[in-house]
Motif scaffolding. Structure first.
Motif, PDB file in Angstrom:
ATOM      1  N   PHE A  36      16.059  14.492 -39.742  1.00 37.98           N
ATOM      2  CA  PHE A  36      17.322  14.081 -38.903  1.00 37.98           C
ATOM      3  C   PHE A  36      17.245  13.834 -37.298  1.00 37.98           C
ATOM      4  O   PHE A  36      17.856  13.290 -36.703  1.00 37.98           O
ATOM      5  N   LYS A  37      16.504  15.043 -37.023  1.00 36.31           N
ATOM      6  CA  LYS A  37      16.486  15.439 -35.384  1.00 36.31           C
ATOM      7  C   LYS A  37      15.973  14.153 -34.705  1.00 36.31           C
ATOM      8  O   LYS A  37      16.178  14.063 -33.348  1.00 36.31           O
ATOM      9  N   LEU A  38      15.501  13.234 -35.512  1.00 38.12           N
ATOM     10  CA  LEU A  38      14.790  12.010 -34.615  1.00 38.12           C
ATOM     11  C   LEU A  38      15.974  11.064 -34.364  1.00 38.12           C
ATOM     12  O   LEU A  38      15.891  10.530 -33.070  1.00 38.12           O
ATOM     13  N   ARG A  39      16.931  11.064 -34.975  1.00 36.99           N
ATOM     14  CA  ARG A  39      18.212  10.413 -34.441  1.00 36.99           C
ATOM     15  C   ARG A  39      18.702  10.990 -33.278  1.00 36.99           C
ATOM     16  O   ARG A  39      19.118  10.005 -32.230  1.00 36.99           O
ATOM     17  N   SER A  40      19.104  12.067 -33.052  1.00 39.80           N
ATOM     18  CA  SER A  40      19.425  12.817 -32.054  1.00 39.80           C
ATOM     19  C   SER A  40      18.546  12.866 -30.835  1.00 39.80           C
ATOM     20  O   SER A  40      18.869  12.377 -29.541  1.00 39.80           O
ATOM     21  N   ASP A 132      23.991  18.939 -27.142  1.00 35.73           N
ATOM     22  CA  ASP A 132      24.069  17.830 -26.081  1.00 35.73           C
ATOM     23  C   ASP A 132      25.038  16.656 -27.031  1.00 35.73           C
ATOM     24  O   ASP A 132      24.596  16.521 -27.792  1.00 35.73           O
ATOM     25  N   PRO A 133      25.968  16.197 -26.310  1.00 39.50           N
ATOM     26  CA  PRO A 133      26.741  15.065 -26.873  1.00 39.50           C
ATOM     27  C   PRO A 133      26.006  13.787 -27.285  1.00 39.50           C
ATOM     28  O   PRO A 133      26.441  13.311 -28.259  1.00 39.50           O
ATOM     29  N   HIS A 134      25.170  13.727 -26.506  1.00 42.90           N
ATOM     30  CA  HIS A 134      24.259  12.554 -26.801  1.00 42.90           C
ATOM     31  C   HIS A 134      23.276  12.756 -28.235  1.00 42.90           C
ATOM     32  O   HIS A 134      22.878  11.754 -28.762  1.00 42.90           O
ATOM     33  N   LEU A 135      23.019  14.196 -28.292  1.00 45.42           N
ATOM     34  CA  LEU A 135      22.335  14.568 -29.646  1.00 45.42           C
ATOM     35  C   LEU A 135      23.418  14.083 -30.836  1.00 45.42           C
ATOM     36  O   LEU A 135      23.100  13.431 -31.850  1.00 45.42           O
ATOM     37  N   TRP A 136      24.625  14.463 -30.723  1.00 43.76           N
ATOM     38  CA  TRP A 136      25.618  14.599 -31.741  1.00 43.76           C
ATOM     39  C   TRP A 136      25.876  12.796 -32.014  1.00 43.76           C
ATOM     40  O   TRP A 136      26.169  12.548 -33.065  1.00 43.76           O
ATOM     41  N   GLU A 137      26.007  12.209 -31.064  1.00 41.47           N
ATOM     42  CA  GLU A 137      26.320  10.796 -31.093  1.00 41.47           C
ATOM     43  C   GLU A 137      25.152  10.175 -32.011  1.00 41.47           C
ATOM     44  O   GLU A 137      25.503   9.144 -32.811  1.00 41.47           O
ATOM     45  N   VAL A 160      23.201  24.061 -41.893  1.00 34.76           N
ATOM     46  CA  VAL A 160      23.480  24.304 -40.606  1.00 34.76           C
ATOM     47  C   VAL A 160      22.614  25.183 -39.725  1.00 34.76           C
ATOM     48  O   VAL A 160      22.329  26.408 -40.317  1.00 34.76           O
ATOM     49  N   GLY A 161      21.854  24.928 -38.681  1.00 35.98           N
ATOM     50  CA  GLY A 161      21.003  25.814 -37.758  1.00 35.98           C
ATOM     51  C   GLY A 161      21.843  26.141 -36.365  1.00 35.98           C
ATOM     52  O   GLY A 161      22.655  26.958 -36.413  1.00 35.98           O
ATOM     53  N   GLY A 162      21.443  25.049 -35.603  1.00 37.62           N
ATOM     54  CA  GLY A 162      22.233  25.177 -34.236  1.00 37.62           C
ATOM     55  C   GLY A 162      23.380  24.527 -34.272  1.00 37.62           C
ATOM     56  O   GLY A 162      24.454  24.638 -33.394  1.00 37.62           O
ATOM     57  N   GLY A 163      23.670  23.655 -34.962  1.00 41.43           N
ATOM     58  CA  GLY A 163      24.970  23.046 -35.296  1.00 41.43           C
ATOM     59  C   GLY A 163      25.079  21.480 -34.756  1.00 41.43           C
ATOM     60  O   GLY A 163      25.969  20.777 -35.141  1.00 41.43           O
ATOM     61  N   SER A 164      23.962  20.877 -34.585  1.00 38.90           N
ATOM     62  CA  SER A 164      23.930  19.545 -34.287  1.00 38.90           C
ATOM     63  C   SER A 164      24.419  18.369 -35.273  1.00 38.90           C
ATOM     64  O   SER A 164      24.963  17.603 -35.369  1.00 38.90           O
ATOM     65  N   LEU A 165      23.706  18.769 -36.597  1.00 42.58           N
ATOM     66  CA  LEU A 165      23.947  17.993 -37.751  1.00 42.58           C
ATOM     67  C   LEU A 165      25.270  17.977 -38.182  1.00 42.58           C
ATOM     68  O   LEU A 165      25.990  16.865 -38.344  1.00 42.58           O
ATOM     69  N   LEU A 166      25.965  19.375 -38.057  1.00 37.98           N
ATOM     70  CA  LEU A 166      27.431  19.368 -38.243  1.00 37.98           C
ATOM     71  C   LEU A 166      28.261  18.523 -37.547  1.00 37.98           C
ATOM     72  O   LEU A 166      29.155  17.912 -37.762  1.00 37.98           O
ATOM     73  N   CYS A 222      26.093  26.242 -31.278  1.00 37.51           N
ATOM     74  CA  CYS A 222      26.681  25.537 -30.352  1.00 37.51           C
ATOM     75  C   CYS A 222      28.317  25.563 -30.258  1.00 37.51           C
ATOM     76  O   CYS A 222      28.634  25.526 -31.279  1.00 37.51           O
ATOM     77  N   ARG A 223      28.921  25.648 -29.269  1.00 38.24           N
ATOM     78  CA  ARG A 223      30.176  25.694 -29.113  1.00 38.24           C
ATOM     79  C   ARG A 223      30.960  24.547 -30.006  1.00 38.24           C
ATOM     80  O   ARG A 223      31.966  24.929 -30.801  1.00 38.24           O
ATOM     81  N   ASN A 224      30.320  23.238 -29.946  1.00 34.43           N
ATOM     82  CA  ASN A 224      31.036  22.293 -30.467  1.00 34.43           C
ATOM     83  C   ASN A 224      30.988  22.455 -32.104  1.00 34.43           C
ATOM     84  O   ASN A 224      31.989  21.983 -32.605  1.00 34.43           O
ATOM     85  N   ALA A 225      30.100  23.077 -32.656  1.00 37.26           N
ATOM     86  CA  ALA A 225      29.855  23.233 -33.901  1.00 37.26           C
ATOM     87  C   ALA A 225      30.841  24.177 -34.528  1.00 37.26           C
ATOM     88  O   ALA A 225      31.675  23.950 -35.518  1.00 37.26           O
TER      89      ALA A 225
END
Length: 300
Positions: A36-40, A132-137, A160-166, A222-225
């Motif tokens: 999924f990291k390719l999307r981000s 990074d918000p662009h990753l989450w988008e 959950v790792g760093g929290g971008s997927l969540l 990350c704080r956002n997660a």
């Protein structure tokens, strides 16, 4: 230019029978880089390229670095990826295969990341592996695709790792007015940075991370997660390394797809019946991937 792809949405008969509900698999392992990291990475790299970036630097022990390298190659821009000494030989080879410069620095990701930051400047842009918000988008498009296929999930299961997927998945759910449905966020006991923060009621850093799910090994989410986990219907859940690997083996038998232990974490929540669902529920599982996993590592 299309970098990431629309991935298959598959109804899992074995898992549906196991849980006596309707289990749907979003097959992010089918991305060109296997994650999924390719999307981000694609979304962030494309954005910064449009802003004038002439190259990228990233730090990652696996999927994120591979995905930034791939995105840079597609965009025709040079990429440098800094990895810690613990990064597997296969992950290193995959980064090099994408044409990126590979630098091995430090014993842990934080040391590699500090060095990566020192390489940025001018029009060379740093791409964070998860914050990074662009990753989450970019990740939020997973939910767009699921809704586009006519499926309205009643629950989501992910790792959950760093929290971008969540972060990205909940962002997508909120966009489609599904922000109140339960999200089950799995970690191993040795990588449980989200769980530790939720229990502490504040963002905390683990003194050490350990275990087989190396791509979940962020000592702090990350704080956002953390904010997402405390503001939405997110359930932090833990599994053992053995349970994660066992789920990978079961999934390989059931679906002929090899996934890494980080993905096995979320799968084990289902195979080991750690969550109960109603018979009419539609449960969405993010099969997040496993670019550098090998059959010998899972079947040993």
């Amino acid at each position: 230019m299309k970098i990431s792809i629309k991935t298959p949405l598959i109804n899992s008969l074995p898992l549906s029978e196991c849980l006596k509900t309707n289990v749907w698999l979003k097959m992010e392992s089918a991305q060109p880089t296997g994650s999924f990291k390719l999307r981000s990475a694609a979304n962030a790299c494309r954005y910064y390229a449009e802003q004038g970036a002439t190259g990228f630097v990233s730090s990652s022990g696996g999927n994120a670095g591979i995905s930034v390298a791939h995105s840079g190659r597609k965009l025709g821009l040079p990429v440098t990826v800094v990895v810690p000494e613990t990064t597997s030989l296969m992950a290193r080879q995959l980064i090099l295969r994408e044409g990126a410069e590979l630098i091995v620095h430090g014993k842990v990701w934080s040391e590699a990341n500090d060095y990566a930051l020192s390489l940025t400047g001018g029009n060379t842009v740093y791409i964070h592996p998860f914050d990074d918000p662009h990753l989450w988008e970019g990740i939020s498009t997973i939910i767009d695709e699921v809704i586009g296929e006519g499926l309205k999930p009643d629950a989501v299961v992910l790792s959950v790792g760093g929290g971008s997927l969540l972060s990205g998945v909940v962002q997508g759910l909120v966009r489609h007015r599904l922000g109140d449905i339960p999200v089950y966020a799995g970690e191993t006991y040795g990588t449980a940075s989200l769980n530790a923060s939720v229990n502490a009621g504040k963002l905390v850093r683990l003194p050490v991370v350990s275990g087989i799910a190396t791509t979940l090994a962020a000592s702090q989410v990350c704080r956002n997660a953390f904010d997402v986990a405390t503001r939405h219907n997110v359930h932090s859940m833990l599994v053992s390394d053995e349970e994660a690997v066992s789920a990978c083996r079961a999934f390989l038998d059931d679906h002929r797809v090899l996934t890494e232990p980080a993905c096995g974490v979320s799968l084990s929540l289902l195979y080991d019946r750690k969550i109960q669902f109603a018979a009419e529920d539609n449960v969405l599982v993010i099969v997040c991937g496993g670019a550098s996993v090998t059959a010998s590592a899972i079947l040993a």
